[in-house]
Design a protein around this motif. Sequence first.
Motif, PDB file in Angstrom:
ATOM      1  N   SER A 260      -7.245 -16.972  -1.922  1.00  0.00           N
ATOM      2  CA  SER A 260      -6.597 -18.178  -2.439  1.00  0.00           C
ATOM      3  C   SER A 260      -6.629 -18.224  -3.966  1.00  0.00           C
ATOM      4  N   LEU A 261      -7.606 -17.552  -4.559  1.00  0.00           N
ATOM      5  CA  LEU A 261      -7.748 -17.580  -6.013  1.00  0.00           C
ATOM      6  C   LEU A 261      -6.818 -16.588  -6.699  1.00  0.00           C
ATOM      7  N   LEU A 262      -6.558 -15.458  -6.055  1.00  0.00           N
ATOM      8  CA  LEU A 262      -5.818 -14.375  -6.701  1.00  0.00           C
ATOM      9  C   LEU A 262      -4.452 -14.793  -7.257  1.00  0.00           C
ATOM     10  N   PRO A 263      -3.624 -15.523  -6.493  1.00  0.00           N
ATOM     11  CA  PRO A 263      -2.309 -15.870  -7.036  1.00  0.00           C
ATOM     12  C   PRO A 263      -2.361 -16.797  -8.254  1.00  0.00           C
ATOM     13  N   ARG A 264      -3.516 -17.410  -8.506  1.00  0.00           N
ATOM     14  CA  ARG A 264      -3.620 -18.386  -9.601  1.00  0.00           C
ATOM     15  C   ARG A 264      -4.298 -17.830 -10.837  1.00  0.00           C
ATOM     16  N   ARG A 265      -4.717 -16.557 -10.802  1.00  0.00           N
ATOM     17  CA  ARG A 265      -5.478 -16.001 -11.908  1.00  0.00           C
ATOM     18  C   ARG A 265      -4.703 -14.883 -12.593  1.00  0.00           C
ATOM     19  N   ALA A 266      -5.115 -14.578 -13.815  1.00  0.00           N
ATOM     20  CA  ALA A 266      -4.578 -13.404 -14.503  1.00  0.00           C
ATOM     21  C   ALA A 266      -4.996 -12.159 -13.723  1.00  0.00           C
ATOM     22  N   LEU A 267      -4.123 -11.166 -13.677  1.00  0.00           N
ATOM     23  CA  LEU A 267      -4.432  -9.950 -12.940  1.00  0.00           C
ATOM     24  C   LEU A 267      -5.356  -9.064 -13.764  1.00  0.00           C
ATOM     25  N   GLY A 268      -6.527  -8.764 -13.202  1.00  0.00           N
ATOM     26  CA  GLY A 268      -7.505  -7.945 -13.904  1.00  0.00           C
ATOM     27  C   GLY A 268      -7.290  -6.462 -13.656  1.00  0.00           C
ATOM     28  N   PRO A 269      -8.107  -5.625 -14.285  1.00  0.00           N
ATOM     29  CA  PRO A 269      -7.940  -4.169 -14.185  1.00  0.00           C
ATOM     30  C   PRO A 269      -7.969  -3.643 -12.760  1.00  0.00           C
ATOM     31  N   ASN A 270      -8.844  -4.159 -11.912  1.00  0.00           N
ATOM     32  CA  ASN A 270      -8.971  -3.599 -10.566  1.00  0.00           C
ATOM     33  C   ASN A 270      -7.755  -3.879  -9.693  1.00  0.00           C
ATOM     34  N   ILE A 271      -7.199  -5.090  -9.771  1.00  0.00           N
ATOM     35  CA  ILE A 271      -6.002  -5.358  -8.972  1.00  0.00           C
ATOM     36  C   ILE A 271      -4.807  -4.615  -9.558  1.00  0.00           C
ATOM     37  N   LEU A 272      -4.771  -4.434 -10.883  1.00  0.00           N
ATOM     38  CA  LEU A 272      -3.678  -3.663 -11.481  1.00  0.00           C
ATOM     39  C   LEU A 272      -3.755  -2.197 -11.063  1.00  0.00           C
ATOM     40  N   ILE A 273      -4.968  -1.669 -10.941  1.00  0.00           N
ATOM     41  CA  ILE A 273      -5.138  -0.296 -10.445  1.00  0.00           C
ATOM     42  C   ILE A 273      -4.614  -0.190  -9.018  1.00  0.00           C
ATOM     43  N   ARG A 274      -4.928  -1.177  -8.180  1.00  0.00           N
ATOM     44  CA  ARG A 274      -4.426  -1.170  -6.809  1.00  0.00           C
ATOM     45  C   ARG A 274      -2.893  -1.175  -6.788  1.00  0.00           C
ATOM     46  N   LEU A 275      -2.299  -2.041  -7.600  1.00  0.00           N
ATOM     47  CA  LEU A 275      -0.837  -2.144  -7.614  1.00  0.00           C
ATOM     48  C   LEU A 275      -0.193  -0.875  -8.150  1.00  0.00           C
ATOM     49  N   GLU A 276      -0.829  -0.263  -9.146  1.00  0.00           N
ATOM     50  CA  GLU A 276      -0.296   0.995  -9.687  1.00  0.00           C
ATOM     51  C   GLU A 276      -0.351   2.098  -8.634  1.00  0.00           C
ATOM     52  N   LYS A 277      -1.474   2.215  -7.918  1.00  0.00           N
ATOM     53  CA  LYS A 277      -1.597   3.235  -6.871  1.00  0.00           C
ATOM     54  C   LYS A 277      -0.564   3.002  -5.770  1.00  0.00           C
ATOM     55  N   LEU A 278      -0.388   1.749  -5.391  1.00  0.00           N
ATOM     56  CA  LEU A 278       0.573   1.424  -4.352  1.00  0.00           C
ATOM     57  C   LEU A 278       1.992   1.762  -4.797  1.00  0.00           C
ATOM     58  N   SER A 279       2.332   1.377  -6.027  1.00  0.00           N
ATOM     59  CA  SER A 279       3.664   1.661  -6.559  1.00  0.00           C
ATOM     60  C   SER A 279       3.918   3.165  -6.657  1.00  0.00           C
ATOM     61  N   LYS A 280       2.922   3.884  -7.135  1.00  0.00           N
ATOM     62  CA  LYS A 280       3.058   5.334  -7.284  1.00  0.00           C
ATOM     63  C   LYS A 280       3.249   6.008  -5.934  1.00  0.00           C
ATOM     64  N   THR A 281       2.531   5.545  -4.924  1.00  0.00           N
ATOM     65  CA  THR A 281       2.648   6.127  -3.581  1.00  0.00           C
ATOM     66  C   THR A 281       4.019   5.860  -2.985  1.00  0.00           C
ATOM     67  N   LEU A 282       4.498   4.624  -3.113  1.00  0.00           N
ATOM     68  CA  LEU A 282       5.815   4.284  -2.575  1.00  0.00           C
ATOM     69  C   LEU A 282       6.926   5.026  -3.315  1.00  0.00           C
ATOM     70  N   SER A 283       6.777   5.105  -4.623  1.00  0.00           N
ATOM     71  CA  SER A 283       7.772   5.841  -5.408  1.00  0.00           C
ATOM     72  C   SER A 283       7.798   7.309  -5.008  1.00  0.00           C
ATOM     73  N   GLY A 284       6.614   7.892  -4.828  1.00  0.00           N
ATOM     74  CA  GLY A 284       6.542   9.286  -4.420  1.00  0.00           C
ATOM     75  C   GLY A 284       7.106   9.522  -3.033  1.00  0.00           C
ATOM     76  N   ALA A 285       7.084   8.458  -2.208  1.00  0.00           N
ATOM     77  CA  ALA A 285       7.625   8.576  -0.850  1.00  0.00           C
ATOM     78  C   ALA A 285       9.138   8.459  -0.820  1.00  0.00           C
ATOM     79  N   GLY A 286       9.733   8.086  -1.956  1.00  0.00           N
ATOM     80  CA  GLY A 286      11.185   8.007  -2.020  1.00  0.00           C
ATOM     81  C   GLY A 286      11.757   6.614  -2.131  1.00  0.00           C
ATOM     82  N   VAL A 287      10.909   5.597  -2.260  1.00  0.00           N
ATOM     83  CA  VAL A 287      11.423   4.240  -2.462  1.00  0.00           C
ATOM     84  C   VAL A 287      12.081   4.181  -3.838  1.00  0.00           C
ATOM     85  N   ALA A 288      13.325   3.739  -3.877  1.00  0.00           N
ATOM     86  CA  ALA A 288      14.085   3.728  -5.127  1.00  0.00           C
ATOM     87  C   ALA A 288      13.482   2.743  -6.122  1.00  0.00           C
ATOM     88  N   ASP A 289      13.597   3.066  -7.409  1.00  0.00           N
ATOM     89  CA  ASP A 289      13.073   2.175  -8.443  1.00  0.00           C
ATOM     90  C   ASP A 289      13.647   0.767  -8.329  1.00  0.00           C
TER      91      ASP A 289
END
Length: 233
Positions: free
Chosen positions: A126-155
Amino acid sequence: MAAKRSGAESKGSGGRGASSPQSRREPRSEPTLSLERIVATAVDLLDAEGVDGLKMRRLADRLGSGAMSLYWHVGNKEEVFDLALDSVLEYRGPSDSVESRDWRGAVVHMLEDWRASMLRHPWSASLLPRRALGPNILIRLEKLSKTLSGAGVADADLNVAIWSLWNYVIGATITRANFDLSDDDRAAAQQRLTGLSEHYPTIERSRLLLDNDWDGAFKKGLDFLLDGLAPRQ
């Protein structure tokens, strides 16, 4: 007599005044206040009492320090929230150097780990959507984006894919954390639904209110989403 008395006093004073090994020890001191201790204790307090229970004075009491001492390490309570939230979202999955050809398996692992991290600390979802995104959640999002992009999901579709998965994980976690009825409560609710089956025949037939396979539902729902994200051949 004086000599004897003096000797007696000397012996007596030795018995009373000479310090024992225990009395010569330094007083036991509290662990040094540090940012790491503050964040770890804040997480414990949030786990125990929720978001509303985090007060700077209460945090200081748990740390055995004065409230003002905290401000040598953090600017305010809002910063404590940000640091505590980010600390529980650290991802310890495979490093970037380990590339997986199974992109779906990699995404499922990331999102199941994310959900499990938040369920261990229910306040975080419940707190996450209301807070600034810190390094650890940004790392998660970067890994997720990189994996999906590598799988062929268009930019052009990548942001929609990320936010769809974000919404799914956050929604599933909040529901699981708050919709936790006992077996008796679920049975009673299903019984009432059976009496209303004329109005709600489909959900009564599927016995919706008796289904408590939260982990299975999460994974199968995630499969549905990933089927839609899979690049078309």
